[in-house]
Write a protein that holds these residues in place. Structure first.
Motif, short mmCIF file in Angstrom:
data_model
loop_
_atom_site.label_atom_id
_atom_site.label_comp_id
_atom_site.label_asym_id
_atom_site.label_seq_id
_atom_site.Cartn_x
_atom_site.Cartn_y
_atom_site.Cartn_z
N VAL A 79 -45.40 -4.65 63.20
CA VAL A 79 -43.81 -4.78 62.98
C VAL A 79 -43.18 -3.63 63.75
O VAL A 79 -43.26 -2.36 63.19
CB VAL A 79 -43.48 -4.68 61.52
CG1 VAL A 79 -42.04 -4.88 61.31
CG2 VAL A 79 -44.17 -5.98 60.69
N PRO A 80 -42.44 -4.09 64.67
CA PRO A 80 -41.76 -2.85 65.48
C PRO A 80 -40.66 -2.35 64.57
O PRO A 80 -39.79 -2.99 63.84
CB PRO A 80 -41.16 -3.59 66.75
CG PRO A 80 -41.87 -5.10 66.81
CD PRO A 80 -42.17 -5.35 65.42
N VAL A 81 -40.68 -0.98 64.52
CA VAL A 81 -39.84 -0.35 63.28
C VAL A 81 -38.32 -0.70 63.73
O VAL A 81 -37.58 -1.07 62.82
CB VAL A 81 -39.84 1.24 63.29
CG1 VAL A 81 -38.98 2.09 62.53
CG2 VAL A 81 -41.19 1.37 62.86
N LEU A 99 -38.77 7.06 59.21
CA LEU A 99 -40.01 6.36 59.42
C LEU A 99 -40.52 6.85 60.93
O LEU A 99 -41.76 6.62 61.39
CB LEU A 99 -39.89 4.92 59.86
CG LEU A 99 -39.33 4.16 58.35
CD1 LEU A 99 -39.01 2.87 58.90
CD2 LEU A 99 -40.59 4.10 57.53
N LYS A 100 -39.76 8.10 61.47
CA LYS A 100 -40.49 8.55 62.76
C LYS A 100 -40.49 7.56 63.96
O LYS A 100 -41.57 7.43 64.48
CB LYS A 100 -41.59 9.40 62.47
CG LYS A 100 -41.53 10.33 61.32
CD LYS A 100 -42.94 11.02 60.98
CE LYS A 100 -42.76 11.83 59.84
NZ LYS A 100 -43.97 12.34 59.50
N ALA A 101 -39.47 6.76 63.91
CA ALA A 101 -39.49 5.49 65.08
C ALA A 101 -39.95 5.92 66.36
O ALA A 101 -40.41 5.11 67.08
CB ALA A 101 -38.38 4.69 64.85
N GLN A 105 -43.99 3.88 66.72
CA GLN A 105 -43.06 2.59 67.05
C GLN A 105 -43.24 1.43 66.17
O GLN A 105 -42.40 0.47 66.19
CB GLN A 105 -42.97 2.26 68.50
CG GLN A 105 -42.57 3.48 69.23
CD GLN A 105 -42.47 3.20 70.67
OE1 GLN A 105 -43.17 2.36 71.30
NE2 GLN A 105 -42.37 4.27 71.53
N SER A 106 -44.31 1.25 65.41
CA SER A 106 -44.50 -0.12 64.67
C SER A 106 -45.32 0.37 63.26
O SER A 106 -45.86 1.42 63.25
CB SER A 106 -45.38 -1.04 65.31
OG SER A 106 -46.74 -0.58 65.67
N VAL A 107 -45.10 -0.61 62.24
CA VAL A 107 -45.86 -0.67 61.05
C VAL A 107 -46.74 -1.53 61.36
O VAL A 107 -46.57 -2.87 61.50
CB VAL A 107 -44.91 -1.05 59.88
CG1 VAL A 107 -45.49 -0.96 58.74
CG2 VAL A 107 -43.50 0.04 59.70
#
Length: 193
Positions: A79-81, A99-101, A105-107
């Motif tokens: 999942v792209p943040v 979330l330190k995107a 860059q993703s979850v």
């Protein structure tokens, strides 16, 4: 003659068994664009939701036999943040920072084991990675087989601190986000041709 009949019968039985085993072999699936992940939480002023906008990535190796889920060897979802949107750009910005995107860059979710399969749900253990921290999670997942696709859906409660994150704040710390989060998901995995 009797021996020939037994041989033909045995050959037919083995042929049927091979066909069934063939259908039960693992098949590769990819996630459809209609997948959705929603993150819900609270704050000192209101409850909030962030919902994915845009495609998610995921693939799986699934065993289907006669329209029935027999097993899952692997399953991933990314999942792209920055695909998570609340409808408020300032809130999105605070969430991406928390979330330190820029760095992560993703979850990501990766299935570790399939612990139980029932007729419409399964119990699974997976690795959930958020902002560079991975945690093992156990979850109940609802599923529905429809032809050559499988719909997975469910909810997973987590916390910011479980992933070593500080809940976001705003307006000089006067607005504070609660620690508890609820991840809701719905994803269709379709068999690759």
């Amino acid at each position: 003659m009797e021996r020939l009949t037994k041989y033909i019968l045995l050959t037919l039985i083995l042929g049927v068994l091979q066909i069934q085993v063939g259908y039960a072999q693992q098949q590769l699936f990819t996630i459809k664009n209609s997948a959705e992940v929603k993150v819900s939480g609270t704050s000192t002023i209101h409850d909030w939701d962030m919902v994915t906008e845009g495609p998610l990535q995921g693939q799986a190796s699934i065993n289907l036999l006669s329209g029935k889920l027999e097993g899952i060897q692997s399953l991933t979802i990314k999942v792209p943040v920055k695909s998570l949107k609340s409808g408020k750009s300032s809130m999105d910005k605070n969430a991406y920072e928390a979330l330190k995107a820029e760095q992560f860059q993703s979850v990501d979710f990766q299935l570790i084991s399939l612990d139980e399969i029932q007729s419409n749900y399964l119990m699974a253990t997976g690795k959930l990675s958020i902002a560079g921290v991975s945690q093992t999670v156990k979850m109940k997942v609802n599923y529905q087989v429809n032809g050559n696709s499988v719909l997975f859906s469910g909810n997973l409660p987590i916390t910011f601190t479980q992933f070593k994150l500080s809940p976001p704040t705003a307006v000089f710390n006067t607005i504070k986000t609660g620690n508890d989060l609820q991840i809701s998901y719905k994803a269709i995995y379709e068999q690759k041709n």
